[in-house]
Enzyme design. Structure first.
Site, PDB file in Angstrom:
ATOM      1  N   HIS A  17       0.846  -1.207   0.000  1.00 53.04           N
ATOM      2  CA  HIS A  17       0.000   0.000   0.000  1.00 53.04           C
ATOM      3  C   HIS A  17       0.877   1.252   0.000  1.00 53.04           C
ATOM      4  O   HIS A  17       0.597   2.211  -0.719  1.00 53.04           O
ATOM      5  CB  HIS A  17      -0.892   0.049   1.260  1.00 53.04           C
ATOM      6  CG  HIS A  17      -1.892  -1.058   1.371  1.00 53.04           C
ATOM      7  ND1 HIS A  17      -2.045  -1.822   2.502  1.00 53.04           N
ATOM      8  CD2 HIS A  17      -2.820  -1.517   0.487  1.00 53.04           C
ATOM      9  CE1 HIS A  17      -3.017  -2.698   2.326  1.00 53.04           C
ATOM     10  NE2 HIS A  17      -3.504  -2.537   1.098  1.00 53.04           N
ATOM     11  N   LYS A  41     -18.085  -7.171   6.346  1.00 50.80           N
ATOM     12  CA  LYS A  41     -16.772  -7.820   6.364  1.00 50.80           C
ATOM     13  C   LYS A  41     -16.176  -7.683   7.764  1.00 50.80           C
ATOM     14  O   LYS A  41     -16.127  -6.573   8.309  1.00 50.80           O
ATOM     15  CB  LYS A  41     -15.871  -7.113   5.335  1.00 50.80           C
ATOM     16  CG  LYS A  41     -14.738  -7.953   4.800  1.00 50.80           C
ATOM     17  CD  LYS A  41     -14.102  -7.239   3.602  1.00 50.80           C
ATOM     18  CE  LYS A  41     -12.703  -7.717   3.334  1.00 50.80           C
ATOM     19  NZ  LYS A  41     -12.057  -6.990   2.228  1.00 50.80           N
ATOM     20  N   ARG A  90      -1.572  -6.130  -8.337  1.00 44.04           N
ATOM     21  CA  ARG A  90      -0.392  -6.947  -8.037  1.00 44.04           C
ATOM     22  C   ARG A  90      -0.142  -7.995  -9.103  1.00 44.04           C
ATOM     23  O   ARG A  90       0.966  -8.246  -9.506  1.00 44.04           O
ATOM     24  CB  ARG A  90      -0.574  -7.671  -6.693  1.00 44.04           C
ATOM     25  CG  ARG A  90      -0.434  -6.783  -5.500  1.00 44.04           C
ATOM     26  CD  ARG A  90      -0.936  -7.464  -4.272  1.00 44.04           C
ATOM     27  NE  ARG A  90      -2.348  -7.804  -4.421  1.00 44.04           N
ATOM     28  CZ  ARG A  90      -3.128  -8.201  -3.448  1.00 44.04           C
ATOM     29  NH1 ARG A  90      -2.636  -8.368  -2.247  1.00 44.04           N
ATOM     30  NH2 ARG A  90      -4.399  -8.457  -3.658  1.00 44.04           N
ATOM     31  N   SER A 128      -2.594  -7.827   3.026  1.00 43.81           N
ATOM     32  CA  SER A 128      -2.891  -7.670   4.460  1.00 43.81           C
ATOM     33  C   SER A 128      -3.178  -9.034   5.089  1.00 43.81           C
ATOM     34  O   SER A 128      -2.792  -9.288   6.229  1.00 43.81           O
ATOM     35  CB  SER A 128      -4.103  -6.756   4.654  1.00 43.81           C
ATOM     36  OG  SER A 128      -3.826  -5.467   4.176  1.00 43.81           O
TER      37      SER A 128
END
Ligand code: PNS
Length: 160
Positions: A17, A41, A90, A128
């Site tokens: 990030h 979530k 990514r 993460s």
């Protein structure tokens, strides 16, 4: 003033990030890092904790602000007078989901553009979730998260 928003869960912020934040902050007058509050979530870090970690990590970047939102991203963009969404990519596996979101956001508000930035190769494996798994199991996350927030993240993960 060109304002961009970098939205995400940031649960917690990683060096991947930070790579995107640092590079995007050089392109725009103002970059808002926006932590999403998603009631559907389950997050490990609270929104306040996530924002605090990001604030510490971006301390040296004067044109970066940290904020949060709930609801539609396009509504938050309009509120902030921002026209560009920044997303990090990514790998090819990120593409399909991001492509769908970019098109949907454009349908919701055609004046908003999504700009994809390729994550630096050395962070292409980083997420993460991986940080949380390694941290919880007592592994070394020293090279995965910003140094200024390493201890905060380690403490939280060990106790969660
Ligand atoms: O870091 P994440 O979890 O991949 O970020 C996803 C995020 C926050 C960018 C996405 O879930 C989002 O934009 N949520 C806000 C709700 C919204 O606007 N949904 C419609 C998008 S098509």
């Amino acid at each position: 003033m060109k304002v961009a928003v970098y939205p995400g869960s940031f649960d917690p912020i990683t060096n991947g990030h930070m790579d995107i934040i640092t590079r995007a902050s050089k392109i725009f007058d103002k970059l808002i890092v926006a932590v999403v509050r998603n009631p559907n979530k389950v997050a490990t870090f609270t929104v306040a904790e996530r924002m605090e970690l990001i604030k510490k990590a971006v301390n040296g970047l004067p044109n970066v602000e940290v904020d949060h939102f709930e609801g539609l991203l396009v509504d938050f963009m309009r509120k902030k007078n921002a026209r560009v969404i920044i997303k990090g990519l990514r790998a090819v596996s990120d593409f399909e989901y991001e492509f769908q979101m970019a098109l949907m956001n454009r349908k919701l508000d055609p004046s908003i553009e999504t700009l994809f930035m390729m994550t630096s190769y050395k962070y292409s494996y980083l997420s993460s979730s991986v940080v949380k798994e390694i941290g919880r199991l007592g592994g070394c996350i020293g090279e995965l998260v910003p140094e200024v927030v390493l201890t905060d993240i380690q403490k939280k993960l060990i106790n969660s």
